[in-house]
Scaffold this motif. Structure first.
Motif, mmCIF file in Angstrom:
data_model
loop_
_atom_site.group_PDB
_atom_site.id
_atom_site.type_symbol
_atom_site.label_atom_id
_atom_site.label_comp_id
_atom_site.label_asym_id
_atom_site.label_seq_id
_atom_site.Cartn_x
_atom_site.Cartn_y
_atom_site.Cartn_z
ATOM 1 N N ASN A 1 0.908 -1.291 0.034
ATOM 2 C CA ASN A 1 0.018 0.192 0.061
ATOM 3 C C ASN A 1 1.117 1.335 -0.051
ATOM 4 O O ASN A 1 0.324 2.371 -0.286
ATOM 5 N N ALA A 2 2.127 1.184 0.401
ATOM 6 C CA ALA A 2 3.048 2.319 0.296
ATOM 7 C C ALA A 2 3.259 2.758 -0.887
ATOM 8 O O ALA A 2 3.659 3.833 -1.224
ATOM 9 N N GLY A 3 3.156 2.166 -2.159
ATOM 10 C CA GLY A 3 3.082 2.449 -3.466
ATOM 11 C C GLY A 3 1.930 3.126 -3.930
ATOM 12 O O GLY A 3 0.845 2.737 -3.602
ATOM 13 N N SER A 4 2.044 3.813 -5.009
ATOM 14 C CA SER A 4 1.111 4.526 -5.723
ATOM 15 C C SER A 4 0.792 4.102 -7.266
ATOM 16 O O SER A 4 0.176 3.765 -7.758
ATOM 17 N N ALA A 5 2.155 4.528 -7.939
ATOM 18 C CA ALA A 5 2.180 3.953 -9.549
ATOM 19 C C ALA A 5 2.220 2.545 -9.612
ATOM 20 O O ALA A 5 2.795 1.701 -8.573
ATOM 21 N N LEU A 6 1.555 2.148 -10.632
ATOM 22 C CA LEU A 6 1.751 0.463 -10.768
ATOM 23 C C LEU A 6 2.865 -0.010 -10.824
ATOM 24 O O LEU A 6 3.095 -1.167 -10.212
ATOM 25 N N PRO A 7 3.814 0.261 -11.650
ATOM 26 C CA PRO A 7 5.059 -0.187 -11.597
ATOM 27 C C PRO A 7 5.841 -0.334 -10.281
ATOM 28 O O PRO A 7 6.448 -1.422 -9.857
ATOM 29 N N GLU A 8 5.732 0.719 -9.312
ATOM 30 C CA GLU A 8 6.167 0.625 -8.080
ATOM 31 C C GLU A 8 5.495 -0.582 -7.191
ATOM 32 O O GLU A 8 5.936 -1.126 -6.406
ATOM 33 N N VAL A 9 4.027 -0.370 -7.404
ATOM 34 C CA VAL A 9 3.346 -1.486 -6.572
ATOM 35 C C VAL A 9 3.751 -2.960 -6.938
ATOM 36 O O VAL A 9 3.970 -3.626 -5.999
ATOM 37 N N LEU A 10 3.838 -3.198 -8.314
ATOM 38 C CA LEU A 10 4.370 -4.483 -8.529
ATOM 39 C C LEU A 10 5.644 -4.886 -7.958
ATOM 40 O O LEU A 10 6.025 -6.049 -7.602
ATOM 41 N N SER A 11 6.716 -3.983 -8.166
ATOM 42 C CA SER A 11 7.932 -4.222 -7.548
ATOM 43 C C SER A 11 7.989 -4.499 -6.058
ATOM 44 O O SER A 11 8.659 -5.255 -5.577
ATOM 45 N N LEU A 12 7.203 -3.758 -5.204
ATOM 46 C CA LEU A 12 6.775 -3.937 -3.844
ATOM 47 C C LEU A 12 6.402 -5.272 -3.715
ATOM 48 O O LEU A 12 6.586 -5.864 -2.649
ATOM 49 N N ILE A 13 5.341 -5.856 -4.311
ATOM 50 C CA ILE A 13 4.684 -6.840 -4.081
ATOM 51 C C ILE A 13 5.827 -8.305 -4.406
ATOM 52 O O ILE A 13 5.932 -8.854 -3.222
ATOM 53 N N THR A 14 6.712 -8.052 -5.051
ATOM 54 C CA THR A 14 7.946 -9.233 -5.187
ATOM 55 C C THR A 14 8.712 -9.165 -4.033
ATOM 56 O O THR A 14 9.166 -10.040 -3.623
ATOM 57 N N THR A 15 9.096 -7.802 -3.773
ATOM 58 C CA THR A 15 10.101 -7.649 -2.775
ATOM 59 C C THR A 15 9.295 -8.264 -1.378
ATOM 60 O O THR A 15 10.086 -8.816 -0.540
ATOM 61 N N VAL B 1 5.300 -11.593 -20.491
ATOM 62 C CA VAL B 1 6.235 -10.672 -20.256
ATOM 63 C C VAL B 1 6.538 -10.490 -18.879
ATOM 64 O O VAL B 1 5.648 -10.212 -18.240
ATOM 65 N N LEU B 2 7.803 -10.435 -18.484
ATOM 66 C CA LEU B 2 8.348 -10.048 -17.168
ATOM 67 C C LEU B 2 7.936 -8.455 -16.951
ATOM 68 O O LEU B 2 7.939 -7.575 -18.008
ATOM 69 N N VAL B 3 7.304 -8.033 -16.020
ATOM 70 C CA VAL B 3 6.987 -6.831 -15.386
ATOM 71 C C VAL B 3 7.478 -6.503 -14.120
ATOM 72 O O VAL B 3 7.502 -5.478 -13.825
ATOM 73 N N ALA B 4 7.873 -7.411 -13.415
ATOM 74 C CA ALA B 4 8.644 -7.044 -11.998
ATOM 75 C C ALA B 4 9.432 -8.282 -11.552
ATOM 76 O O ALA B 4 8.896 -9.349 -11.709
ATOM 77 N N ARG B 5 10.350 -8.167 -10.726
ATOM 78 C CA ARG B 5 11.309 -9.284 -10.414
ATOM 79 C C ARG B 5 11.950 -8.858 -9.211
ATOM 80 O O ARG B 5 12.491 -7.678 -9.052
ATOM 81 N N TYR B 6 12.039 -9.709 -8.197
ATOM 82 C CA TYR B 6 12.910 -9.648 -7.078
ATOM 83 C C TYR B 6 13.895 -10.628 -7.112
ATOM 84 O O TYR B 6 13.052 -11.952 -6.704
ATOM 85 N N ASP B 7 15.361 -10.573 -7.097
ATOM 86 C CA ASP B 7 16.147 -11.683 -7.041
ATOM 87 C C ASP B 7 17.581 -11.150 -6.630
ATOM 88 O O ASP B 7 18.449 -10.803 -7.254
ATOM 89 N N PRO B 8 17.778 -11.062 -5.346
ATOM 90 C CA PRO B 8 18.882 -10.307 -4.689
ATOM 91 C C PRO B 8 20.029 -11.160 -5.180
ATOM 92 O O PRO B 8 21.220 -10.479 -5.319
ATOM 93 N N LEU B 9 20.109 -12.506 -5.628
ATOM 94 C CA LEU B 9 21.581 -13.223 -5.555
ATOM 95 C C LEU B 9 21.885 -12.814 -7.130
ATOM 96 O O LEU B 9 23.024 -12.946 -7.419
ATOM 97 N N PHE B 10 20.989 -12.317 -8.056
ATOM 98 C CA PHE B 10 21.309 -12.181 -9.236
ATOM 99 C C PHE B 10 20.886 -10.623 -9.734
ATOM 100 O O PHE B 10 20.706 -10.294 -10.706
ATOM 101 N N ALA B 11 20.925 -9.734 -8.829
ATOM 102 C CA ALA B 11 20.525 -8.446 -8.907
ATOM 103 C C ALA B 11 21.657 -7.747 -9.918
ATOM 104 O O ALA B 11 21.278 -6.856 -10.575
#
Length: 602
Positions: A20-34, A58-68
């Motif tokens: 809920n901290a995000g407002s723009a959709l790309p930011e929201v999707l990134s926060l979900i994966t994180t 198509v990839l729209v958001a990803r969280y993968d700290p080992l391969f950042a």
């Protein structure tokens, strides 16, 4: 068990707050994966959108700290045919892949799992879509093969639900932002446009306003001044500074017939001298009258919501500009009744000025036309009323409406003067416009029928000869007045013509009607009473005998009786009523009484 449930609930709460901290959709999707990885044992997560048109996920958001740090050359799309994402969306159910590196039918997905070193995968469908309207899937990954129990599945499905809600919230926020921008722009346009048209009636100033706020080509049709101006690029249309009269009349008809909308209905128009054009037509109205309109020409670009709203604000401002012009003119102009009153009186000197005034009043006096006059007499029948009678204003409005519906340029108005019977006279102006006296009479008959119903009275009306010069209208009005007075004296209703009244009727019109009725009653009343009491036919026999100048055989043939029967009836008139039918004065008195009786019965 309770401790683990508490931890799960805390994790979901933390995930919800992060999302809920995000407002723009790309930011929201990134926060979900994180958030899902930070509050669980899953090592990485991704969100993919299904692009049916291209056949890829198509990839729209990803969280993968080992391969950042290894983003260069990384794969960000996979064929739907070799991806389990399509299966998840089709079934709308969670899919658990025990070992992604061992998938037999998903070569691309298996290659991704080997490169990023993950094994167990859970894929969960979102109920929300991305900005492009594509379905989305959340996937979480573990580096080792692990068992996913029902509790973990429920946790992840709850995360997916929270993510879907966050996406929908982001959509709403985006739409609200767009609407706020549109409203701010509309308010700005409304303020500037109204300030402009309330301070000046300059058309060029309004055209500059259109060019500033709307990158479109407009034609502005002004029916208050009979002008058409353009705003925007009209080079392809080759629009002149002043359109031909025939083209203006066509444009005027187009805007008068158009219905008010929201700039959404595109029409194909065929303009004289310009061929076919595609345009949105919107009328500008005030008080039910069409004052002009806007034609927004199509250039193969769809009109978006903001442009449509802008166009509506410009239409409102243009309507205000036209209304100011109409009010300014109406303050100086005569009403139709006042105009025709002066025309009927002959109190005009400048023919050109009179025609100009008629043009401003939209009265085609430069074309042949007829006048009709209609007056009312109170209904005398009992039990025929359908309700309260209409007012004079209602009747005037109904006549004007019928006139306008049937003939362009026609009008109707109530005269200030009243008839001899105390009623109101209504004048109807009927341009010929290729019609005929027969068509005008049919319209007058329709008017009489409706007015009789509205007023609960019996109208009488007449139609003038054709007026082709301004001088003809005074004579036409006088002729109508004479006919209406004559009809009122003899009690006639419906449409009357000069031929309906012979010399005797004209004489009756100037005599005392009560005295005439007394004369008829004194001369013929006793015979009428005798016929009613004895079921007789003495009065018809007398009338036919006098009409045949006292010829016995002609009268008997006309009545279909024997001459002997005729002589018997005439003898009864002599014996019972002491009438000397051989006396010339007696025969004249009886003949006049019979004729007056017929005329009064009308």
């Amino acid at each position: 068990m309770a401790a683990r449930l508490t931890e799960r609930l805390k994790s979901l709460g933390h995930i919800a707050s992060l999302v809920n901290a995000g407002s723009a959709l790309p930011e929201v999707l990134s926060l979900i994966t994180t958030a899902v990885c930070q509050r669980s044992s899953w090592s990485s997560a991704a969100i993919m959108a299904v692009d049916e048109a291209s056949g890829y996920s198509v990839l729209v958001a990803r969280y993968d700290p080992l391969f950042a740090d290894r983003t260069k050359g990384a794969v960000d799309r996979w064929l739907l045919q070799t991806s389990p994402v399509k299966t998840v969306l089709d079934a709308r159910q969670t899919m658990i892949i025990d070992d992604a590196q061992a998938l037999p039918d998903s070569a691309g997905y298996r290659q991704e799992a080997m490169e990023r070193d993950y094994r167990t995968v859970v894929l969960l469908p979102f109920s929300a879509r991305d900005e492009q309207g594509r379905n989305m899937v959340l996937s979480v990954h573990a580096h080792e093969v692990r068992k996913v129990d029902a509790e973990e599945t429920a946790f992840l499905e709850t995360v997916a639900l929270l993510g879907s809600l966050a996406v929908e919230k982001a959509h709403r926020l985006w739409l609200e932002a767009q609407q706020n921008d549109s409203l701010r722009q509309a308010l700005e346009i409304h303020q500037h446009a109204m300030e402009r048209v309330l301070t000046t009636e300059d058309t060029e100033a309004f055209i500059e306003l259109c060019r500033r706020y709307l990158d479109r080509t407009l034609l502005l049709v002004d029916l208050t001044t009979n002008q058409v101006t353009s705003a925007g690029d009209t080079t392809g249309l080759n629009w002149p500074d002043r359109v031909a009269p025939a083209t203006f009349r066509q444009l005027a008809q187009i805007v008068r017939e158009a219905e008010i909308g929201q700039f959404e209905q595109l029409r194909r128009l065929s303009l004289l001298g310009y061929g076919e054009i595609d345009a949105i037509v919107e009328p500008c109205t005030a008080g039910g009258d069409v004052l002009g309109g806007i034609l927004l020409l199509s250039d193969d670009r769809a009109l978006d919501a903001v442009e449509a709203l802008t166009a509506q604000e410009l239409r409102a401002a243009f309507a205000m500009l036209l209304l100011r012009r109409r009010i300014r003119f109406d303050v100086q102009a005569e009403t139709h009744g006042e105009f025709f009153s002066r025309l009927f009186s002959g109190d005009w000197r400048d023919e050109a000025a009179t025609f100009a005034r008629a043009h401003h009043l939209q009265l085609p006096l430069d074309e042949p036309a007829r006048l009709a006059a209609l007056s009312l007499a109170p209904a005398t029948g009992k039990g025929t009323a359908k309700g309260p009678a209409a007012s004079s204003a209602d009747i005037e409005q109904a006549l004007a409406r019928l006139a306008r519906q049937r003939l362009a340029g026609a009008t109707a108005f109530a005269e200030n003067a009243t008839t001899e019977a105390g009623g109101t006279t209504y004048i109807i102006f009927l341009p010929e416009r290729g019609a005929s006296a027969k068509a005008a009479r049919q319209l007058l008959e329709q008017m009489i029928e409706e007015i009789a119903w509205l007023s609960q009275a019996k109208p009488v009306a007449c139609l003038s000869a054709l007026c082709q010069r301004l001088e003809d209208y005074r004579d036409a009005r006088r002729d109508c007045d004479r006919l209406l007075k004559l009809a009122a004296r003899v009690g006639r209703r419906g449409i009357v013509e000069s031929g309906d009244f012979g010399p005797l009727a004209r004489l009756i019109a100037i005599a005392d009607p009560d005295a005439l009725r007394s004369f008829v009653e004194e001369t013929l009343g006793a015979i009428e009473d005798y016929d009613r009491a004895h079921d007789g036919n003495l009065l018809p026999t007398l009338e036919r005998f006098l009409a045949n100048s006292g010829r016995y055989q002609a009268t008997a043939d006309a009545l279909g009786i024997h001459v002997t029967t005729l002589r018997y009836r005439l003898q009864r008139l002599t014996d019972v009523f002491k009438l000397d039918l051989e006396d010339p004065d007696t025969r004249i008195a009886l003949d006049v009484a019979l004729r007056v009786r017929g005329t009064l019965a009308g």
